[in-house]
Design a protein around this motif. Sequence first.
Motif, PDB file in Angstrom:
ATOM      1  N   GLU A   5       0.800  -1.219   0.000  1.00 42.11           N
ATOM      2  CA  GLU A   5       0.000   0.000   0.000  1.00 42.11           C
ATOM      3  C   GLU A   5       0.839   1.278   0.000  1.00 42.11           C
ATOM      4  O   GLU A   5       0.305   2.364  -0.170  1.00 42.11           O
ATOM      5  N   VAL A   6       2.141   1.153   0.197  1.00 44.07           N
ATOM      6  CA  VAL A   6       3.025   2.318   0.263  1.00 44.07           C
ATOM      7  C   VAL A   6       3.596   2.594  -1.129  1.00 44.07           C
ATOM      8  O   VAL A   6       4.046   1.679  -1.824  1.00 44.07           O
ATOM      9  N   CYS A   7       3.596   3.849  -1.535  1.00 41.61           N
ATOM     10  CA  CYS A   7       4.225   4.234  -2.805  1.00 41.61           C
ATOM     11  C   CYS A   7       5.711   4.482  -2.518  1.00 41.61           C
ATOM     12  O   CYS A   7       6.122   5.601  -2.188  1.00 41.61           O
ATOM     13  N   TRP A   8       6.511   3.430  -2.620  1.00 45.99           N
ATOM     14  CA  TRP A   8       7.922   3.505  -2.266  1.00 45.99           C
ATOM     15  C   TRP A   8       8.705   4.403  -3.214  1.00 45.99           C
ATOM     16  O   TRP A   8       9.767   4.912  -2.851  1.00 45.99           O
ATOM     17  N   GLU A   9       8.201   4.636  -4.421  1.00 48.42           N
ATOM     18  CA  GLU A   9       8.908   5.495  -5.385  1.00 48.42           C
ATOM     19  C   GLU A   9       8.940   6.954  -4.912  1.00 48.42           C
ATOM     20  O   GLU A   9       9.870   7.692  -5.216  1.00 48.42           O
ATOM     21  N   THR A  10       7.915   7.389  -4.192  1.00 49.68           N
ATOM     22  CA  THR A  10       7.863   8.775  -3.712  1.00 49.68           C
ATOM     23  C   THR A  10       8.109   8.875  -2.208  1.00 49.68           C
ATOM     24  O   THR A  10       8.162   9.975  -1.667  1.00 49.68           O
ATOM     25  N   TRP A  11       8.263   7.745  -1.549  1.00 51.58           N
ATOM     26  CA  TRP A  11       8.495   7.671  -0.108  1.00 51.58           C
ATOM     27  C   TRP A  11       9.811   8.372   0.229  1.00 51.58           C
ATOM     28  O   TRP A  11      10.803   8.212  -0.483  1.00 51.58           O
ATOM     29  N   GLU A  12       9.830   9.165   1.295  1.00 47.17           N
ATOM     30  CA  GLU A  12      11.056   9.844   1.719  1.00 47.17           C
ATOM     31  C   GLU A  12      11.305   9.595   3.196  1.00 47.17           C
ATOM     32  O   GLU A  12      10.416   9.799   4.022  1.00 47.17           O
ATOM     33  N   ALA A  13      12.511   9.176   3.500  1.00 51.03           N
ATOM     34  CA  ALA A  13      12.880   8.886   4.886  1.00 51.03           C
ATOM     35  C   ALA A  13      12.993  10.163   5.701  1.00 51.03           C
ATOM     36  O   ALA A  13      13.409  11.201   5.191  1.00 51.03           O
ATOM     37  N   ILE A  14      12.638  10.071   6.955  1.00 51.99           N
ATOM     38  CA  ILE A  14      12.898  11.149   7.912  1.00 51.99           C
ATOM     39  C   ILE A  14      14.358  11.074   8.346  1.00 51.99           C
ATOM     40  O   ILE A  14      15.037  12.090   8.453  1.00 51.99           O
ATOM     41  N   ASP A  15      14.833   9.861   8.592  1.00 50.98           N
ATOM     42  CA  ASP A  15      16.223   9.641   8.985  1.00 50.98           C
ATOM     43  C   ASP A  15      16.863   8.594   8.090  1.00 50.98           C
ATOM     44  O   ASP A  15      16.204   7.636   7.660  1.00 50.98           O
TER      45      ASP A  15
END
Length: 164
Positions: A5-15
């Motif tokens: 369910e997560v769009c990993w292509e646009t996902w951005e890490a906080i850390d």
Amino acid sequence: MRVEEVCWETWEAIDVATLLFVMREDKMLLIQKKRGLGKGKINAPGGKLEPGETPKEAALREIREEVGISVERAQYAGEHFFQFTNGYKMHVYVYTADQFTGTPVETEEAIPFWCDIHDIPYDQMWADDRYWLPLMLSGERFVGYYIFDEDHLISYRILTDSNP
């Protein structure tokens, strides 16, 4: 929430952080974390990148700070993308090394110990470790995607060179 369910292509890490597993014969250097995320759990030395650092530079710095040994050459093993249900997101680069100088010592952050690779204390580690650590130990590179609710693993997917 599931990994799919997560769009990993646009996902951005906080850390962005690292782990560095030092190997010696059939043993690996692990730590019991004394503070921070995962306090009380068993893990490898590592931590967050500082501004301007590459992941490998951070891994080499963190192992010096956490257990007092120096590693000159670390090899990339894989990486993780962690999404927590509370919104926290972390990208972790994993490295291995088989040469170091110094003797591991306890610090304010960690209690180091050598662990036989056939007797890994998975029950005291993050729940995802039991799925990817054997891949790392066999020399297979991996990319893992995980959903956690606090320290409970809800969903995961691990890709390897043999499982794209």
